[in-house]
Design a protein around this motif. Structure first.
Motif, PDB file in Angstrom:
ATOM      1  N   LEU A 112       2.607  -2.747   4.456  1.00  0.00           N
ATOM      2  CA  LEU A 112       1.856  -2.451   3.244  1.00  0.00           C
ATOM      3  C   LEU A 112       0.618  -3.313   3.096  1.00  0.00           C
ATOM      4  O   LEU A 112      -0.102  -3.200   2.121  1.00  0.00           O
ATOM      5  CB  LEU A 112       2.763  -2.654   2.027  1.00  0.00           C
ATOM      6  CG  LEU A 112       3.964  -1.707   1.988  1.00  0.00           C
ATOM      7  CD1 LEU A 112       4.971  -2.159   0.974  1.00  0.00           C
ATOM      8  CD2 LEU A 112       3.517  -0.289   1.675  1.00  0.00           C
ATOM      9  N   LYS A 113       0.371  -4.176   4.070  1.00  0.00           N
ATOM     10  CA  LYS A 113      -0.861  -4.970   4.014  1.00  0.00           C
ATOM     11  C   LYS A 113      -2.026  -4.064   4.396  1.00  0.00           C
ATOM     12  O   LYS A 113      -1.913  -3.257   5.319  1.00  0.00           O
ATOM     13  CB  LYS A 113      -0.773  -6.132   5.000  1.00  0.00           C
ATOM     14  CG  LYS A 113       0.215  -7.210   4.576  1.00  0.00           C
ATOM     15  CD  LYS A 113      -0.506  -8.360   3.903  1.00  0.00           C
ATOM     16  CE  LYS A 113       0.461  -9.420   3.445  1.00  0.00           C
ATOM     17  NZ  LYS A 113       1.169  -9.027   2.202  1.00  0.00           N
ATOM     18  N   ILE A 114      -3.140  -4.237   3.691  1.00  0.00           N
ATOM     19  CA  ILE A 114      -4.298  -3.404   4.019  1.00  0.00           C
ATOM     20  C   ILE A 114      -4.751  -3.696   5.448  1.00  0.00           C
ATOM     21  O   ILE A 114      -5.180  -2.798   6.168  1.00  0.00           O
ATOM     22  CB  ILE A 114      -5.428  -3.642   3.000  1.00  0.00           C
ATOM     23  CG1 ILE A 114      -4.989  -3.088   1.644  1.00  0.00           C
ATOM     24  CG2 ILE A 114      -6.712  -2.979   3.440  1.00  0.00           C
ATOM     25  CD1 ILE A 114      -5.908  -3.383   0.518  1.00  0.00           C
ATOM     26  N   SER A 115      -4.581  -4.964   5.908  1.00  0.00           N
ATOM     27  CA  SER A 115      -5.012  -5.295   7.273  1.00  0.00           C
ATOM     28  C   SER A 115      -4.169  -4.566   8.317  1.00  0.00           C
ATOM     29  O   SER A 115      -4.617  -4.378   9.446  1.00  0.00           O
ATOM     30  CB  SER A 115      -4.937  -6.804   7.492  1.00  0.00           C
ATOM     31  OG  SER A 115      -3.645  -7.264   7.142  1.00  0.00           O
ATOM     32  N   ASP A 116      -2.943  -4.144   7.940  1.00  0.00           N
ATOM     33  CA  ASP A 116      -2.114  -3.389   8.884  1.00  0.00           C
ATOM     34  C   ASP A 116      -2.692  -2.012   9.163  1.00  0.00           C
ATOM     35  O   ASP A 116      -2.253  -1.337  10.085  1.00  0.00           O
ATOM     36  CB  ASP A 116      -0.698  -3.204   8.331  1.00  0.00           C
ATOM     37  CG  ASP A 116       0.051  -4.517   8.287  1.00  0.00           C
ATOM     38  OD1 ASP A 116      -0.334  -5.433   9.021  1.00  0.00           O
ATOM     39  OD2 ASP A 116       1.013  -4.606   7.514  1.00  0.00           O
ATOM     40  N   TYR A 117      -3.622  -1.557   8.330  1.00  0.00           N
ATOM     41  CA  TYR A 117      -4.153  -0.212   8.502  1.00  0.00           C
ATOM     42  C   TYR A 117      -5.274  -0.162   9.524  1.00  0.00           C
ATOM     43  O   TYR A 117      -5.827   0.896   9.781  1.00  0.00           O
ATOM     44  CB  TYR A 117      -4.653   0.335   7.149  1.00  0.00           C
ATOM     45  CG  TYR A 117      -3.525   0.788   6.266  1.00  0.00           C
ATOM     46  CD1 TYR A 117      -2.528  -0.097   5.894  1.00  0.00           C
ATOM     47  CD2 TYR A 117      -3.433   2.093   5.825  1.00  0.00           C
ATOM     48  CE1 TYR A 117      -1.473   0.303   5.104  1.00  0.00           C
ATOM     49  CE2 TYR A 117      -2.388   2.509   5.034  1.00  0.00           C
ATOM     50  CZ  TYR A 117      -1.410   1.606   4.676  1.00  0.00           C
ATOM     51  OH  TYR A 117      -0.363   2.016   3.899  1.00  0.00           O
TER      52      TYR A 117
END
Lengths: 99, 480
Positions: free
Chosen positions: B355-360
């Motif tokens: 759910l981290k934006i950096s994971d996207y």
């Protein structure tokens, strides 16, 4: 006694409830204070209903009592499920969600 | 005292939902029935209720039931359509989500249906006590749903936070009703309006009105009553976060609009100032804090706080244009927000939720379809043409300008610019950044893609043909 006295008592109970919610940290005590707020509203309903000679206000109290009972059943169940995880119901220690 | 004549036909949507809820509960008892059947029963029941509501909106129903306690008018039908669309979309995305964790499913759909019923009562309630009962039916179901994954610590915690603050808000709401009963001598919305028109502005009425604003403020998450929203959205199951952000918010506003523009219309000079201040605060605080979030569910939570602020801008206009644009905005908001949460569910990895934006990072190349859907939803949330988000904002801003709230619209426009920053940041991360590590994604579940497709079609359709949706909203505001 006139209506003002009853409304003053009900406002006092409501304020005690609000202050309790804001300063106490035990989830169950907070919950009791919320019940106090609901019962303050009940007192106002009954007093006003008598003053107006209108029985509907007293019927509302039954509805509110039913809602309050359902809320207690659900609320205690949720508090118990939190207690199973953390062994505490202190709202300051239940803090894995923040940001 | 006569026995009220009940026209069952006018209660069709509610009756269908009650029947569906009973069927789901009975089906859940049979071990041999596959659990996804329960979801399909929920979806079919809601679809029938949706069809009935659309038919009744077209037919132009205008009446009341149970001695005037329940208004069956176009206004309530329009909101019932919003709730039922939300319920169908959320049930669709729940099927795969619950199967993954092998969770109990019967109660889940029962509670969703009960919450929907509560929302429908709130939109129809023509009596403050009926609104209160609808609100409690909705809220009690949602408290349980927020804490539905009992074995997950954050889910229980979200349930407890939602419960304590929600019940606190109900206390304010109920006390407000009691004081209005004292001031007006009645709790029926049309009767309160006529008592107020005769020029009685007792201090009890005013105090009751402010308590109602506080109660609604908690329920629809207005600043400064929004603190529960990010925690609950983050901790609750993602499908429920989508549900809480959509239907209940629309239901809160349905009752808010009906009570304030109908019953308390004569107190407009008093409440409009409060609404303008709350709108400016809600938009600004929601958007500014959202820019600082690194968790996508928290970001969507603060963004949904900000969107409540835009609806308040329309309420501040306090005329028929304002009400109809608020209704259109809520419809648009529900579709695009559930779409965005569905994309978040689709983006989860095999080893849990990411759910981290950096994971996207790099999602645009590895999951092109998903990234496309998520981008459309975010662009719509940011309010760019030709999406529904733009149309919704356009009508809200126009109604507020027409009503003379130029400064409020300037603040809202600045906020739209701020919100574009954090929505587009996710798009930039998806398409222009390289991932740090390889993540194992789930295969595309067909249903989730189907739901996203529905939401995308809805967002584009409203964006291209707004008059088909604004028209029904405009004729729905004739409840005064």
């Amino acid at each position: 006694m006139s209506l003002e006295w009853y409304l003053a008592l009900s406002a006092l109970l409501f304020t005690v409830g609000v202050i309790g919610v804001l300063i106490r940290r035990n989830a169950i005590i907070i919950f009791m204070c919320i019940e106090l707020m609901l019962n303050a509203a009940n007192l106002a309903f009954v007093a006003i209903s008598r003053e107006l000679g209108d029985p509907s206000g007293q019927v509302f109290v039954f509805f509110v009592m039913t809602v309050a009972a359902a809320e207690v059943a659900i609320g205690l169940a949720i508090i118990v499920s939190v207690f199973k995880h953390r062994e505490t119901v202190n709202v300051d220690e239940v803090d894995s969600l923040k940001g | 005292m006569t026995v009220p004549v009940i026209n069952w036909h006018m209660l069709m949507p509610e009756l269908v939902i009650v029947l569906t809820f009973v069927i789901v509960m009975v089906f859940d008892l049979f071990k041999s029935i596959r659990k996804s059947i329960l979801a399909w029963v929920t979806i079919i029941g809601s679809a029938i209720a949706l069809w009935a509501s659309v038919e009744m909106l077209h037919a132009g129903v205008n009446g009341s039931q149970f001695n005037g306690m329940l208004a069956v008018d176009r206004f309530s039908m329009f909101f019932k359509i919003i709730f039922l669309v939300s319920t169908i979309l959320v049930s669709l995305i729940s099927i795969n989500y619950l199967d993954r964790g092998d969770k109990r499913q019967g109660e889940y759909y029962v509670l969703i249906l009960l919450a929907t019923l509560g929302m429908m009562l709130m939109a129809s309630g023509n009596e403050l006590i009926v609104v209160f009962l609808g609100l409690e039916l909705m809220s009690l179901s949602l408290y349980v749903l927020a804490g539905y994954f009992r074995s997950v610590q954050v889910s229980s915690e979200a349930g407890m936070k939602y419960l304590l603050l929600g019940a606190f808000a109900s206390g304010f709401f109920l006390y407000g009703i009691a004081l209005i009963y004292g001031g007006a001598g009645t709790t029926s919305i049309p009767e309160i309006a006529s008592v107020l028109e005769d020029g009685e502005k007792s201090p009890l009425m005013l105090a009751g009105m402010f308590l109602l604003i506080v109660g609604f403020g908690f329920k629809v998450a207005l600043v400064p009553f929004h603190q529960w929203a990010p925690d609950v959205y983050e901790g609750a199951p993602t499908t429920i976060a989508a549900f809480i952000s959509a239907g209940p918010k629309a239901a809160g506003f349905a009752a808010f609009l009906r009570i304030f523009t109908s019953a308390l219309e004569s107190l407009q000079p008093e409440w409009i100032v409060v609404i303008v201040i709350l709108a400016a605060l809600t938009m600004t605080v929601g958007n500014v804090i959202a820019t600082a979030q690194s968790n996508i569910k928290r970001m969507l939570a603060y963004s949904s706080v900000a969107h409540a602020g835009y609806v308040l801008v329309a309420l501040a206009a306090a005329n028929k244009d304002g009400i109809s644009s608020a209704m259109l905005y809520l419809l648009v908001y529900c579709v695009m927000n559930i779409g965005a949460f569905a994309a978040v569910i689709l983006a989860t990895t095999e080893d849990g939720e990411n759910l981290k934006i950096s994971d996207y990072a790099g999602l645009g190349f590895r999951k092109p379809l998903l990234a496309l859907f998520l981008s459309i939803m975010l662009v719509s949330l940011a309010g760019f043409p030709p999406t529904a988000g733009f149309v919704g904002k356009f009508y809200v801003f126009r109604s507020a300008v027409d009503a003379g709230h130029i400064w409020l619209v300037v603040i809202a426009a600045i906020n739209t610019a701020i919100s574009a920053f954090y929505y587009l940041r996710v798009v930039v991360v998806m398409y222009m950044q390289e991932p740090d590590e390889e993540l194992e994604y789930h295969a595309y579940p067909g249903l989730l893609v189907f739901t996203l497709l529905l939401a995308t079609i809805g967002v584009v359709l409203i964006g291209v043909l707004p008059s088909y949706f604004l028209g029904p909203a405009q004729i729905s505001t004739q409840f005064f």
